[in-house]
Write an enzyme that holds these catalytic residues in place. Structure first.
Site, PDB file in Angstrom:
ATOM      1  N   SER A   1       0.839  -1.201   0.000  1.00 22.41           N
ATOM      2  CA  SER A   1       0.000   0.000   0.000  1.00 22.41           C
ATOM      3  C   SER A   1       0.879   1.257   0.000  1.00 22.41           C
ATOM      4  O   SER A   1       1.611   1.491  -0.953  1.00 22.41           O
ATOM      5  CB  SER A   1      -0.956  -0.036   1.200  1.00 22.41           C
ATOM      6  OG  SER A   1      -1.887   1.021   1.157  1.00 22.41           O
TER       7      SER A   1
ATOM      8  N   HIS B   1      -8.181   1.874  -0.487  1.00 21.05           N
ATOM      9  CA  HIS B   1      -8.127   0.888  -1.579  1.00 21.05           C
ATOM     10  C   HIS B   1      -9.514   0.460  -2.039  1.00 21.05           C
ATOM     11  O   HIS B   1      -9.726  -0.682  -2.435  1.00 21.05           O
ATOM     12  CB  HIS B   1      -7.262  -0.317  -1.192  1.00 21.05           C
ATOM     13  CG  HIS B   1      -5.814   0.037  -1.077  1.00 21.05           C
ATOM     14  ND1 HIS B   1      -5.022   0.292  -2.174  1.00 21.05           N
ATOM     15  CD2 HIS B   1      -5.025   0.224   0.016  1.00 21.05           C
ATOM     16  CE1 HIS B   1      -3.799   0.609  -1.766  1.00 21.05           C
ATOM     17  NE2 HIS B   1      -3.779   0.584  -0.446  1.00 21.05           N
TER      18      HIS B   1
END
Length: 309
Positions: free
Chosen positions: A91, A198
């Site tokens: 991430s 996300h």
């Protein structure tokens, strides 16, 4: 000395006094903190060392803190003569990998991460979103649970076998947790993040980040970088577009590690705060050799270890 993967952690790894040991005891690491403060126009060392856990959990603070700590540890490793065959980050950690691979300069990276943190904090403040890790349930069952409830919730972080993170509107996440437990999940664990990251709920923030990134200078990578979006090698033909997609797309970490291993990358070092990625790697494959570098003691252990190349 060469290792396989340079792994960089993502949001959730933050903690008070993060990076302080490296700052006080390693010249290369200290220089990174100083450069971060100059580029971001805030005292990043003070942010990392003196903030409470609650303060660091705010996205606008955690992202720049984790990124700086990670690159400081990476600089210390480089200074000790340690190199890597490939980079990858979880991430937020993919931004550390972009700098470590030479695609972005550190200064551009720090400005980009600061802006990303600001945009994602704004998005998080505008909605009641959250994330939770579902443990002990197959990916397909978690996906089905998310699809079965009302509201907006998605499977987002494919971490390792029997661990998948979901994200979305809080009420929908709560419903999905109940559905997962009814399907046999062993545990559902809230994450220390402040939004539904996300997911498509980040679309507006992602568009603004893409616009911000248009003026960045993108360099050819000095080593391969694997991306969360596909789990495969990153193609840098349009980095701003990739960053937009990255913010809204699931993290395919399990696939990424497996693809790296197929290419012969069977060792790695988690560089920066925490040991989360080391834990994932051990669950993905018992053959994957993983160490961590967060402190000078761990740095000394890595640079002195000739056991794998």
């Amino acid at each position: 000395m060469n290792y396989g993967f340079a792994f960089f952690p993502g949001q959730g790894a933050q903690h008070p006094e993060m990076g302080k040991d490296l700052y006080e005891n390693n010249t290369a690491a200290r220089a990174i903190f100083d450069r971060a403060s100059a580029a971001a126009e805030i005292d990043v060392a003070k942010l990392c060392f003196d903030s409470t856990q609650e303060e660091l959990n705010r996205t606008v603070h955690s992202q720049i803190a984790i990124f700086t700590h990670s690159i400081a540890a990476y600089a210390a490793l480089q200074d000790a003569g340690v190199s890597f065959s490939a980079c990858a980050g979880f991430s937020l950690g993919e931004y550390s990998a972009l700098v470590a691979s030479g695609i972005l300069t550190f200064e551009d990276g720090i400005r980009l991460v600061r802006r990303r943190g600001q945009l994602m904090q704004q998005a998080a403040d505008s909605m009641d979103g959250c994330m939770a890790a579902i443990l002990g349930l197959a990916d397909e069952a978690v996906e089905q649970a998310c699809a079965s409830v009302n509201g907006t919730v998605f499977p987002v972080n494919y971490n390792c076998p029997n661990q998948l993170v979901i994200a979305g509107e809080r009420t929908a996440v709560d419903q999905a947790i109940i559905a997962c437990k009814e399907a046999g999940a062993r545990r559902a664990m809230p994450l220390a993040v402040s939004g539904a990251f996300h997911t498509p709920l980040m679309a507006n923030a992602a568009k603004e980040l893409r616009a911000f990134a248009q003026d960045l200078t993108v360099h050819a990578p000095s080593c391969p970088i694997y991306t969360n979006v596909t789990g495969g090698l990153l193609e840098c033909s349009d980095l701003p577009a990739h960053l937009e997609q990255h913010m809204c797309s699931p993290v395919h970490w399990k696939t990424l590690v497996a693809n790296g291993m197929e290419s012969g990358l069977c060792s790695g070092v988690e560089i920066g705060p925490g040991k989360t990625l080391a834990g994932f790697a051990k669950k993905i494959s018992k053959e994957f050799i993983i160490k961590t570098v967060e402190t000078t003691a761990e740095l000394g252990s890595i640079s002195a270890d000739p056991s794998y190349t």
